[in-house]
Design a protein around this motif. Structure first.
Motif, PDB file in Angstrom:
ATOM      1  N   GLU A  45      39.426  42.114  33.139  1.00  0.00           N
ATOM      2  CA  GLU A  45      38.227  40.651  32.893  1.00  0.00           C
ATOM      3  C   GLU A  45      38.437  40.344  34.047  1.00  0.00           C
ATOM      4  O   GLU A  45      38.441  41.042  35.359  1.00  0.00           O
ATOM      5  CB  GLU A  45      39.097  40.020  31.880  1.00  0.00           C
ATOM      6  CG  GLU A  45      40.626  39.923  32.396  1.00  0.00           C
ATOM      7  CD  GLU A  45      41.248  38.882  31.908  1.00  0.00           C
ATOM      8  OE1 GLU A  45      41.295  37.405  31.625  1.00  0.00           O
ATOM      9  OE2 GLU A  45      41.743  39.371  30.426  1.00  0.00           O
ATOM     10  N   VAL A  47      38.147  37.049  36.231  1.00  0.00           N
ATOM     11  CA  VAL A  47      39.041  36.063  36.955  1.00  0.00           C
ATOM     12  C   VAL A  47      38.370  34.948  38.136  1.00  0.00           C
ATOM     13  O   VAL A  47      38.108  35.767  38.788  1.00  0.00           O
ATOM     14  CB  VAL A  47      40.104  36.116  37.405  1.00  0.00           C
ATOM     15  CG1 VAL A  47      40.967  35.299  37.450  1.00  0.00           C
ATOM     16  CG2 VAL A  47      40.621  37.014  36.130  1.00  0.00           C
ATOM     17  N   VAL A 146      38.431  38.753  40.439  1.00  0.00           N
ATOM     18  CA  VAL A 146      37.844  40.155  39.937  1.00  0.00           C
ATOM     19  C   VAL A 146      37.112  39.793  38.954  1.00  0.00           C
ATOM     20  O   VAL A 146      37.461  38.852  38.250  1.00  0.00           O
ATOM     21  CB  VAL A 146      39.601  40.339  39.819  1.00  0.00           C
ATOM     22  CG1 VAL A 146      40.571  40.355  40.653  1.00  0.00           C
ATOM     23  CG2 VAL A 146      40.419  39.507  38.750  1.00  0.00           C
ATOM     24  N   GLY A 165      52.707  36.902  40.096  1.00  0.00           N
ATOM     25  CA  GLY A 165      51.339  35.934  39.750  1.00  0.00           C
ATOM     26  C   GLY A 165      49.924  36.258  39.448  1.00  0.00           C
ATOM     27  O   GLY A 165      49.255  35.883  38.676  1.00  0.00           O
ATOM     28  N   ALA A 166      49.834  37.269  40.989  1.00  0.00           N
ATOM     29  CA  ALA A 166      48.745  38.281  39.757  1.00  0.00           C
ATOM     30  C   ALA A 166      48.445  38.388  38.982  1.00  0.00           C
ATOM     31  O   ALA A 166      47.288  38.671  38.177  1.00  0.00           O
ATOM     32  CB  ALA A 166      47.798  38.713  41.298  1.00  0.00           C
ATOM     33  N   ALA A 168      50.069  37.846  36.201  1.00  0.00           N
ATOM     34  CA  ALA A 168      50.321  36.791  35.261  1.00  0.00           C
ATOM     35  C   ALA A 168      48.777  36.425  34.699  1.00  0.00           C
ATOM     36  O   ALA A 168      47.916  35.859  33.822  1.00  0.00           O
ATOM     37  CB  ALA A 168      51.148  36.425  35.076  1.00  0.00           C
ATOM     38  N   ALA A 169      48.187  36.029  36.045  1.00  0.00           N
ATOM     39  CA  ALA A 169      46.743  35.347  35.613  1.00  0.00           C
ATOM     40  C   ALA A 169      45.825  36.665  35.217  1.00  0.00           C
ATOM     41  O   ALA A 169      44.859  35.862  34.383  1.00  0.00           O
ATOM     42  CB  ALA A 169      46.268  35.312  37.504  1.00  0.00           C
ATOM     43  N   MET A 170      45.806  37.561  35.329  1.00  0.00           N
ATOM     44  CA  MET A 170      45.114  38.441  34.594  1.00  0.00           C
ATOM     45  C   MET A 170      45.380  39.133  32.983  1.00  0.00           C
ATOM     46  O   MET A 170      44.990  39.416  32.621  1.00  0.00           O
ATOM     47  CB  MET A 170      44.961  40.339  35.328  1.00  0.00           C
ATOM     48  CG  MET A 170      44.656  40.093  36.602  1.00  0.00           C
ATOM     49  SD  MET A 170      43.638  41.259  37.241  1.00  0.00           S
ATOM     50  CE  MET A 170      45.605  42.079  37.525  1.00  0.00           C
ATOM     51  N   GLY A 171      46.413  38.006  33.117  1.00  0.00           N
ATOM     52  CA  GLY A 171      46.895  38.104  31.182  1.00  0.00           C
ATOM     53  C   GLY A 171      47.967  39.566  30.840  1.00  0.00           C
ATOM     54  O   GLY A 171      47.955  40.661  30.254  1.00  0.00           O
ATOM     55  N   ILE A 172      48.492  40.507  31.884  1.00  0.00           N
ATOM     56  CA  ILE A 172      48.910  41.498  32.239  1.00  0.00           C
ATOM     57  C   ILE A 172      50.448  41.658  31.747  1.00  0.00           C
ATOM     58  O   ILE A 172      50.943  40.558  33.371  1.00  0.00           O
ATOM     59  CB  ILE A 172      48.158  42.238  33.008  1.00  0.00           C
ATOM     60  CG1 ILE A 172      47.059  42.982  33.664  1.00  0.00           C
ATOM     61  CG2 ILE A 172      49.797  43.879  33.326  1.00  0.00           C
ATOM     62  CD1 ILE A 172      46.552  43.849  34.942  1.00  0.00           C
ATOM     63  N   THR A 173      50.907  41.568  30.554  1.00  0.00           N
ATOM     64  CA  THR A 173      52.492  40.918  30.531  1.00  0.00           C
ATOM     65  C   THR A 173      53.029  42.101  30.236  1.00  0.00           C
ATOM     66  O   THR A 173      54.411  42.473  30.147  1.00  0.00           O
ATOM     67  CB  THR A 173      52.359  40.344  29.306  1.00  0.00           C
ATOM     68  OG1 THR A 173      52.008  41.207  28.036  1.00  0.00           O
ATOM     69  CG2 THR A 173      51.540  39.155  29.371  1.00  0.00           C
TER      70      THR A 173
END
Lengths: 406, 406
Positions: A45, A47, A146, A165-166, A168-173
């Motif tokens: 996505e 960011v 990104v 942190g990076a 998490a920011a992309m929603g990769i859990t």
């Protein structure tokens, strides 16, 4: 007959012989720290997902502000306010402006944000802009950070806190990481007793099982201890076969008797081949490495200090191969605290204490006469003295391999 | 009115204001790795516990060998053999010798071991010694390594793998370590959503809760996340009071709105006092630190990159105070990969990628326009540029704070 290898040759053999394990798993993000990425992570996505302001101010069309100044402000009509966490509902119309907080969404049609310090609110719905804005000023465009398809982290990276942190920011859990290698640990020797027992005459505690297990965990592997094996080749054979069935890498330490040494070498030959038998370093010379169907089997020295340094140098390298980790050895320069005398045709590994004095870092060699505890306790890292070096003067700059970094 | 502190002043304030937590616990040895020792460890026994040989050879009374040579061997009667792991049963009688393997017990009365290579076995119960031994040769005396009462490891040390080895050798199977500090983590801001959700317009994911939790764990603390608190001072007050009741240190990140900023400062003042409000560094300027009855409360910037660097520098220092850890900041020198322009009156913290090329290590600055992911992903450490520095040329030597070391 096997020839003794230099440490560099031994590392090359490890890297050339073994291959990454195929297993990978998907773990929750917070469990991913310290694990090795199994594949490249690419963004899915944008960011940020919207054009964002980096200041508190007014979103404008930059061309509406060209030529303005304190003396001749550009007068724009205030068309509203964007709230934090909400989308900018309407596009900006020419000659108007919209208030946007730091981090807020910049409306469509705006291409700059003027800091509130450079504006004046006349109170009648008109905002005076006192400094011209250039397009892009004080904003981050959607996808500036990104965009879909951008490679963010490469396979083989050991994930650190900032990587988490990076992600998490992309929603990769959940993250795809390499399986933790399982390391089988076997201690051999009739003189060994479990660490919780008190040695009778001639006995010593089995330091290696505990220490190597903790080291493996620090290096990102799962240790399995197979206990203390007495000096009987059949028992060792059985233990190694058990370990080979369940583990990705085997560490056999001890076996100082000729019988056990031969047994270790023999078992390796029965299950594969010996890659080297002896490394030209001190301590650690009697190290054996074998390849049992793609699984490294190390025969480590029984002395815990030697077993420790050999493991830091070579077992670590083998584990990095198994996980596909791209690791750099990073050293810290320090001043040698005192002179070290020459060694004799073998690379020498010497534990050091680090000591900060004023602005300088000193590495004090750990002195010991084959001491076990004195060599290990409190050591902060090690230095290596090359084979051909005849000694180092006090104050020489040495490169310390810190134990802090795994 | 609070003045902005320099980073050095901020660190001094942290060290001068807070004290170590009193709690300690006894944990199994293998769980002690990475924990901070609560007290000095002193040896309770002798290691080795008996006089040990460092070679395969014959234990002798050195004086029986004085003057011998290849041409005129000293002839000693073979009085037996010490088995590995067993005590030497009988004392050595003059003019005799006893076979001892490497690591075996040297009998009472013997004061040296002659390597087997320098002996000859005549087969009739007589051993020829071909080289004179000096007292102490090839042996380690009982207690050479440690003896009862010797301090082996100091309180405040973060235990590493080699320390675990030393403790195992002394039979210490449980270690007294400082309690892990509990850190309460609160994220504030109306724009935040949980990381598993997809942001709608104007929203961003709450990176800080996940990232700071992982960082705390890496630094040896136990994180407790109190979730995302909306921009309402009463809710924040309640969350902080909950956290103060259960935690040793509080991290509040975000609160970029004036309301939340004031709320954070106000809550700290209600529960204690503000130590500083602003650090002269970039990123990270709007950092607040308060003291609530001995518990540090940080108001961290909302931007994850700023929150990360402030935490690496200052939260880490506060945690070290709470555990009584004696930590050194060790940096790795590298060549700066490209020129960096000047900054303006504040210390600047810049993430770097490390790159090995031939024998040199390069630190490539992470370039980004307030980028979040690009600044965090794959960074291997950071460098700081002092306040008064006007920029650095490509190839300059910089000191990298590596993220590998906790």
């Amino acid at each position: 007959m096997f020839t003794v290898k230099t440490p560099e040759e031994a590392l090359d053999i490890i890297r050339d012989t073994f291959s990454p394990l195929s297993g990978e798993e998907l773990v929750p993000l917070d469990a991913g720290c310290g694990r090795v990425l199994a594949r490249d992570i690419t963004a899915g996505e944008y960011v940020p997902g919207f054009d964002r302001s980096t200041v508190d101010g007014y979103a404008v069309s930059a061309r509406d502000t060209f030529g303005c100044s304190d003396a001749i402000p550009a007068l724009l009509s205030l068309a509203g306010e964007v709230l934090m966490g909400e989308a900018a509902e309407n596009a900006l119309i020419p000659a108007s402006c919209v208030y946007v907080p730091t981090g807020g969404a910049v409306p469509e049609g705006a291409d700059a944000v003027v800091m509130i310090e450079y504006t004046e609110d006349y109170g009648d719905g008109t905002i005076g802009i006192l400094r011209p804005a250039s397009p892009g000023m004080n904003m981050i465009y959607r996808g500036d950070d990104v965009y879909p398809g951008k490679r963010v982290l490469p396979a083989g990276r050991r994930l650190g806190v900032s990587d988490i942190g990076a992600l998490a920011a992309m929603g990769i859990t959940r993250v795809p990481v390499k399986k933790r290698p399982v390391v089988g640990i076997i201690s051999t020797g009739d003189e060994l007793i479990p660490i919780e027992e008190t040695p009778a005459g001639g006995q010593i505690r089995d330091v290696n099982s505990s220490m190597l297990a903790v080291l493996c965990r620090q290096l990102g592997a799962d240790p399995v201890c197979y206990g203390i094996i007495r000096d009987e080749p059949e028992k060792l054979t059985k233990a190694v076969e058990n370990a080979l069935a369940g583990c990705d890498l085997i560490l056999i330490s001890g076996g100082s008797s000729v019988g056990l040494k031969d047994a270790t070498a023999g078992i390796i030959e029965n299950h594969g081949r010996i890659l080297f038998h002896g490394i030209a370093m001190k301590p650690g010379k009697p190290t054996i490495l074998g390849d049992a169907g793609g699984k490294p089997i190390f025969g480590l020295p029984g002395h815990p200090v030697a077993a420790f340094f050999v493991s830091r140098l070579f077992v670590r390298a083998a584990l990095a191969v198994l996980t596909g980790e791209s690791c750099l050895l990073r050293t810290i320069p320090a001043y040698l605290g005192e002179a070290l005398s020459a060694n004799h045709g073998r690379m020498e590994v010497i534990g050091v204490h680090l000591r900060q004095e004023a602005d300088a870092l000193y590495a004090d060699p750990v002195h010991t006469k084959s001491g076990l505890i004195s060599s290990l306790a409190g050591a902060d890292g090690y230095i290596t003295i090359p084979r051909d070096c005849e000694g180092l003067a006090a104050g020489a700059i040495v490169e310390v391999n810190s134990f802090e970094a795994p």
